[in-house]
Design a protein around this motif. Structure first.
Motif, PDB file in Angstrom:
ATOM      1  N   ASP A  29       1.076  -1.371   0.118  1.00  0.00           N
ATOM      2  CA  ASP A  29       0.088  -0.088   0.088  1.00  0.00           C
ATOM      3  C   ASP A  29       0.983   1.208  -0.115  1.00  0.00           C
ATOM      4  O   ASP A  29       0.633   2.269  -0.530  1.00  0.00           O
ATOM      5  CB  ASP A  29      -0.880  -0.083   1.236  1.00  0.00           C
ATOM      6  N   GLN A  30       1.994   1.066   0.671  1.00  0.00           N
ATOM      7  CA  GLN A  30       2.953   2.368   0.765  1.00  0.00           C
ATOM      8  C   GLN A  30       3.661   2.526  -0.504  1.00  0.00           C
ATOM      9  O   GLN A  30       3.779   3.857  -0.878  1.00  0.00           O
ATOM     10  CB  GLN A  30       3.779   2.278   1.897  1.00  0.00           C
ATOM     11  N   TYR A  31       4.014   1.601  -1.287  1.00  0.00           N
ATOM     12  CA  TYR A  31       5.067   1.628  -2.464  1.00  0.00           C
ATOM     13  C   TYR A  31       3.998   1.228  -3.738  1.00  0.00           C
ATOM     14  O   TYR A  31       4.801   0.975  -4.949  1.00  0.00           O
ATOM     15  CB  TYR A  31       6.064   0.881  -2.306  1.00  0.00           C
ATOM     16  N   CYS A  32       2.636   1.384  -3.772  1.00  0.00           N
ATOM     17  CA  CYS A  32       2.055   1.015  -4.670  1.00  0.00           C
ATOM     18  C   CYS A  32       2.076   1.617  -6.040  1.00  0.00           C
ATOM     19  O   CYS A  32       2.616   0.832  -7.028  1.00  0.00           O
ATOM     20  CB  CYS A  32       0.395   0.852  -4.415  1.00  0.00           C
ATOM     21  N   SER A  33       2.266   2.953  -6.072  1.00  0.00           N
ATOM     22  CA  SER A  33       2.586   3.673  -7.336  1.00  0.00           C
ATOM     23  C   SER A  33       3.876   3.067  -7.870  1.00  0.00           C
ATOM     24  O   SER A  33       3.970   3.069  -9.079  1.00  0.00           O
ATOM     25  CB  SER A  33       2.479   5.189  -6.932  1.00  0.00           C
ATOM     26  N   ASP A  34       5.000   2.986  -7.030  1.00  0.00           N
ATOM     27  CA  ASP A  34       6.179   2.661  -7.698  1.00  0.00           C
ATOM     28  C   ASP A  34       6.290   1.274  -8.118  1.00  0.00           C
ATOM     29  O   ASP A  34       6.772   1.019  -9.172  1.00  0.00           O
ATOM     30  CB  ASP A  34       7.267   2.739  -6.492  1.00  0.00           C
ATOM     31  N   ILE A  35       5.492   0.285  -7.567  1.00  0.00           N
ATOM     32  CA  ILE A  35       5.458  -1.024  -7.920  1.00  0.00           C
ATOM     33  C   ILE A  35       4.932  -1.069  -9.217  1.00  0.00           C
ATOM     34  O   ILE A  35       5.134  -1.914 -10.176  1.00  0.00           O
ATOM     35  CB  ILE A  35       4.968  -2.088  -6.935  1.00  0.00           C
ATOM     36  N   GLU A  36       3.802  -0.358  -9.385  1.00  0.00           N
ATOM     37  CA  GLU A  36       2.967  -0.500 -10.565  1.00  0.00           C
ATOM     38  C   GLU A  36       3.927   0.163 -11.798  1.00  0.00           C
ATOM     39  O   GLU A  36       3.259  -0.069 -13.045  1.00  0.00           O
ATOM     40  CB  GLU A  36       1.667   0.286 -10.640  1.00  0.00           C
ATOM     41  N   HIS A  37       4.862   0.862 -11.493  1.00  0.00           N
ATOM     42  CA  HIS A  37       5.578   1.309 -12.918  1.00  0.00           C
ATOM     43  C   HIS A  37       6.850   0.740 -12.822  1.00  0.00           C
ATOM     44  O   HIS A  37       7.904   1.152 -13.536  1.00  0.00           O
ATOM     45  CB  HIS A  37       5.655   2.799 -12.846  1.00  0.00           C
ATOM     46  N   VAL A  38       7.289  -0.349 -12.287  1.00  0.00           N
ATOM     47  CA  VAL A  38       8.754  -0.799 -12.297  1.00  0.00           C
ATOM     48  C   VAL A  38       8.816  -1.503 -13.413  1.00  0.00           C
ATOM     49  O   VAL A  38       8.273  -2.150 -14.254  1.00  0.00           O
ATOM     50  CB  VAL A  38       8.698  -1.960 -10.977  1.00  0.00           C
TER      51      VAL A  38
END
Length: 388
Positions: A29-38
């Motif tokens: 939840d904390q890093y969701c945005s980064d994970i979705e663009h790796v």
């Protein structure tokens, strides 16, 4: 710092927190945005950073699958383009597809009523999976060196090498448990499940991360060279493509001169023939720990590809054994040792492996020579067989 660099930093924080036992859902939840663009290349940045911190590949493996599964959606949707010279990649992908078919056939056997009663079929099918080691060797000995020469972050490939070793070990253990008549159906199914999970896991990481990244950073001449070198290995589960003759190991010719010493002289052609004829494998590592030469004996024991030339010895051994190799080399450099000897069982042969410290006339260390030899015939010798 660019947007991508900031994202990589946050993804490193995320992965480290997972490794250290953090709550998976809260971290997502904390890093969701980064994970979705790796991106695939950023995965190498992440794990290279962990290795630089001193974490061992074996410890990283504990959370590797969890991390890759979290990244899966972004990685599967990443658009990449195959290079024009893509036969090397095509063959790797074809071998992977053939492996999936083999695994599907194994799953059908597992689903039969009594797994124990069908252990003969399973033993035959799992034993056949040993052939896929050639696929792993092509990655380790050809593709990995080309990537490592590109940029430091590809030292993270040591993690994938550890995955290969885990598969090799699990194949051996599965064959052992199938060959044991006391093994229960539960034990067999559990071991088979672990093996299948591991092999498909390596395949997924290869196709989602390794191959897309390699396609982006390697050039036409490199793909062509890798394709030619791949013919020194088998092509598991697929038809062997058109054969290419390997390039000559040396560029010297007779007219370039004659190798002269106090004990005689040889043309370069004679010297090359000599090294090819002796029944041992030779590999030379220079004083900077780089592979500079290997012989092409008629029946080489361990595969070698020209891609390995210039490769650091640290990337030429599985992560679990590299510390021992470095220990030997450091002892050679310090003068504490001059020789190290090992012997192993390999493909039904007894192999004698020796390391020698090489020094110049002043006694200064200039490199290490590895000599490997099949000694089955030697250790079986009895009595005498004289020339006359």
């Amino acid at each position: 710092m660019s947007v991508d660099e900031k994202r990589v930093e946050r993804l490193i924080e995320y992965t480290k927190s997972l490794l250290d036992g953090g709550d998976g859902k809260a971290l997502y939840d904390q890093y969701c945005s980064d994970i979705e663009h790796v991106k695939p290349s950023e995965v190498f940045d992440i794990f290279y950073h962990l290795l630089q911190e001193g974490r061992k590949p074996k410890s990283i493996l504990l959370c590797l699958d969890k991390v890759i599964n979290v990244f899966y959606k972004s990685l599967i949707n990443y658009a990449w383009e195959k290079p024009s010279e893509d036969d090397f990649i095509n063959n790797l992908l074809a071998e992977n597809a053939a492996l999936v078919m083999k695994i599907e056939a194994i799953k059908k056997i597992i689903k039969l009523e009594n797994c124990v009663e069908n252990r003969v079929l399973l033993l035959e099918a799992i034993s056949e999976l040993k052939l896929f080691n050639e696929h792993y060797l092509k990655k380790e000995n050809i593709l990995f060196p080309y990537l490592e020469k590109r940029m430091p972050k590809f030292q993270g490939l040591s993690i994938m090498w550890s995955l290969h070793d885990r598969v090799r070990q699990e194949i051996r253990e599965t064959i052992e448990i199938l060959g044991n008549v006391t093994s229960s159906e539960k034990d067999i199914n559990q071991k088979l499940g672990m093996l299948i999970f591991s092999m498909l896991g390596v395949l997924k990481k290869e196709e989602l991360i390794l191959i897309p990244v390699a396609s982006e950073v390697l050039e036409h001449t490199e793909w062509n060279a890798m394709y030619k070198q791949s013919f020194e290995y088998d092509f598991p589960f697929i038809e062997k493509p058109e054969v290419f003759l390997p390039d000559a190991v040396t560029s010297f010719s007779v007219k370039d001169g004659i190798y002269k010493t106090e004990t005689g002289s040889l043309t370069y052609e004679q010297l090359e023939s000599l090294f090819s004829a002796i029944p041992v494998d030779l590999t030379f590592i220079d004083a900077q720990d780089k592979v500079r030469y290997f012989s092409r004996s008629q029946e080489r024991i361990f595969p070698r590809s020209t891609a390995v030339l210039g490769r650091d010895v640290r990337q030429c051994h599985p992560p679990e054994s590299v510390d021992k190799v470095l220990e030997i080399i450091e002892a050679f450099k310090s003068g504490a040792r001059e020789k190290a000897v090992f012997w192993i069982n390999y493909k039904a042969h007894k192999v004698w492996i020796q390391y020698f410290a090489l020094r110049d006339q002043a006694g200064v260390y200039i490199g290490t020579l590895e000599v490997s030899q099949i000694v089955d015939e030697i250790i079986s010798i009895k009595g005498e067989k004289r020339l006359m």
